[in-house]
Design a protein around this motif. Sequence first.
Motif, short mmCIF file in Angstrom:
data_model
loop_
_atom_site.label_atom_id
_atom_site.label_comp_id
_atom_site.label_asym_id
_atom_site.label_seq_id
_atom_site.Cartn_x
_atom_site.Cartn_y
_atom_site.Cartn_z
N ASP A 1 2.64 0.26 -5.93
CA ASP A 1 1.77 0.61 -4.79
C ASP A 1 0.33 0.33 -5.19
O ASP A 1 -0.06 0.53 -6.34
CB ASP A 1 1.98 2.05 -4.35
CG ASP A 1 1.60 3.07 -5.39
OD1 ASP A 1 0.40 3.35 -5.52
OD2 ASP A 1 2.51 3.58 -6.09
N MET A 2 -0.44 -0.16 -4.24
CA MET A 2 -1.80 -0.59 -4.54
C MET A 2 -2.67 -0.46 -3.30
O MET A 2 -2.16 -0.28 -2.18
CB MET A 2 -1.80 -2.05 -5.02
CG MET A 2 -1.18 -3.03 -4.05
SD MET A 2 -0.96 -4.67 -4.77
CE MET A 2 0.20 -4.28 -6.08
N ASP A 3 -3.96 -0.55 -3.51
CA ASP A 3 -4.89 -0.50 -2.39
C ASP A 3 -4.63 -1.68 -1.47
O ASP A 3 -4.38 -2.81 -1.92
CB ASP A 3 -6.33 -0.56 -2.92
CG ASP A 3 -7.35 -0.39 -1.82
OD1 ASP A 3 -7.69 -1.40 -1.17
OD2 ASP A 3 -7.80 0.74 -1.60
N ILE A 4 -4.70 -1.42 -0.16
CA ILE A 4 -4.38 -2.45 0.82
C ILE A 4 -5.28 -3.68 0.67
O ILE A 4 -4.86 -4.80 0.94
CB ILE A 4 -4.47 -1.87 2.26
CG1 ILE A 4 -3.86 -2.85 3.27
CG2 ILE A 4 -5.90 -1.50 2.62
CD1 ILE A 4 -3.68 -2.24 4.64
N GLU B 1 0.83 -1.19 0.00
CA GLU B 1 0.00 0.00 0.00
C GLU B 1 0.88 1.25 0.00
O GLU B 1 2.04 1.22 0.42
CB GLU B 1 -0.96 0.01 1.20
CG GLU B 1 -0.29 0.04 2.56
CD GLU B 1 0.09 -1.35 3.06
OE1 GLU B 1 0.41 -1.46 4.26
OE2 GLU B 1 0.07 -2.31 2.26
N PHE B 2 0.32 2.37 -0.45
CA PHE B 2 1.08 3.60 -0.66
C PHE B 2 1.84 4.04 0.57
O PHE B 2 3.03 4.39 0.50
CB PHE B 2 0.14 4.72 -1.12
CG PHE B 2 0.82 6.06 -1.26
CD1 PHE B 2 1.60 6.34 -2.37
CD2 PHE B 2 0.68 7.03 -0.27
CE1 PHE B 2 2.23 7.57 -2.50
CE2 PHE B 2 1.32 8.26 -0.40
CZ PHE B 2 2.09 8.54 -1.52
N ASP B 3 1.19 4.04 1.75
CA ASP B 3 1.85 4.60 2.93
C ASP B 3 3.03 3.76 3.42
O ASP B 3 3.88 4.26 4.16
CB ASP B 3 0.87 4.88 4.07
CG ASP B 3 0.24 3.62 4.65
OD1 ASP B 3 0.46 2.53 4.09
OD2 ASP B 3 -0.48 3.73 5.65
N LYS C 1 -3.97 -6.34 -2.34
CA LYS C 1 -2.64 -6.96 -2.37
C LYS C 1 -2.72 -8.47 -2.59
O LYS C 1 -1.96 -9.04 -3.38
CB LYS C 1 -1.88 -6.66 -1.08
CG LYS C 1 -1.40 -5.25 -0.93
CD LYS C 1 -0.50 -5.08 0.27
CE LYS C 1 -1.17 -5.48 1.56
NZ LYS C 1 -0.30 -5.22 2.73
#
Length: 305
Positions: A199-202, A173-175, A205
Amino acid sequence: MKMRNVILVTLAAVLLVVAALAGCSTQDTGETGTTGVVTVASKPHAEQFILGEIMAIMLEEKTALEIRRNFGIAGGTSNLHPAMENGEIDMYPEYTGTGWMFVLKEDVINDPDLIYQSVKQKYQEQYNITWLEQFGFNNTYTLALPSTLAEEYKLKTFTDLGEVSENFVFGAEFDFYERDDGFNALAETYNLNFKETKDMDIGLKYQAIDAGEVDVINAFSTDGAIKRFNLTVLEDDKQFFPPYYCAPIVRTETLEAHPEIADVLNELAGIITDDVMTELNYEVDVQNREAADVAHEFLESAGLL
């Protein structure tokens, strides 16, 4: 006067019968300690529902206490901790890393034993809250990949991964890429040089790794999806990620009134491994079973009921 004496004698006899029945009830059920009402709470996700039920069922089966459940409290620790302080709830399962860094605002401690002893001491001194014995599992960040790849490349540790990371695509995820204790520091520690990072939405994954869009992801070590997608969790052999071992925490005032709580809940010490917690989470998150049923079955299989 005679009538008054008759009434008093009758009342005394009734009280003796009630007391005797109450004593028989406690003896027959194996319950110990004094009667009272205590509230067990949890955060709003499957693992916490399961652990909350494990605690509640143990106390219901082994004490004379009335147990109230207040599970799934929104906001997690940010609302549970104040509720503990003001007496709205009596106990819930908490993680050492969360207590140490989020509640106490202390710097990272990577040693599992040291962080447990430290958070236990400070909670007692500052909040009059007692950490009981740890369940045994560590729900911290980890790296996971398909078991087929782990077997092909003979990967068991993060260090092993660093030696062949140029063959893999990494997703998170991004963060995770933005945090001080996230990707960049991890890559430097383990010499990770992935072929590509995404990076992807949590929530996507696991679907991405199952579809082969990425080869390695960051994950929580007890996620039920690890079993669902047949992933291998690698060992953080340099202890980069902080430990998040879980334990029941209880208001000390509650323990002083009902010391049997500590005796009963400490029977759970060390009995839930990472693999066991992953399996329990899988049953609830993936198989859509009730947390109470999963918890009860686990306690029976562990010989605690």
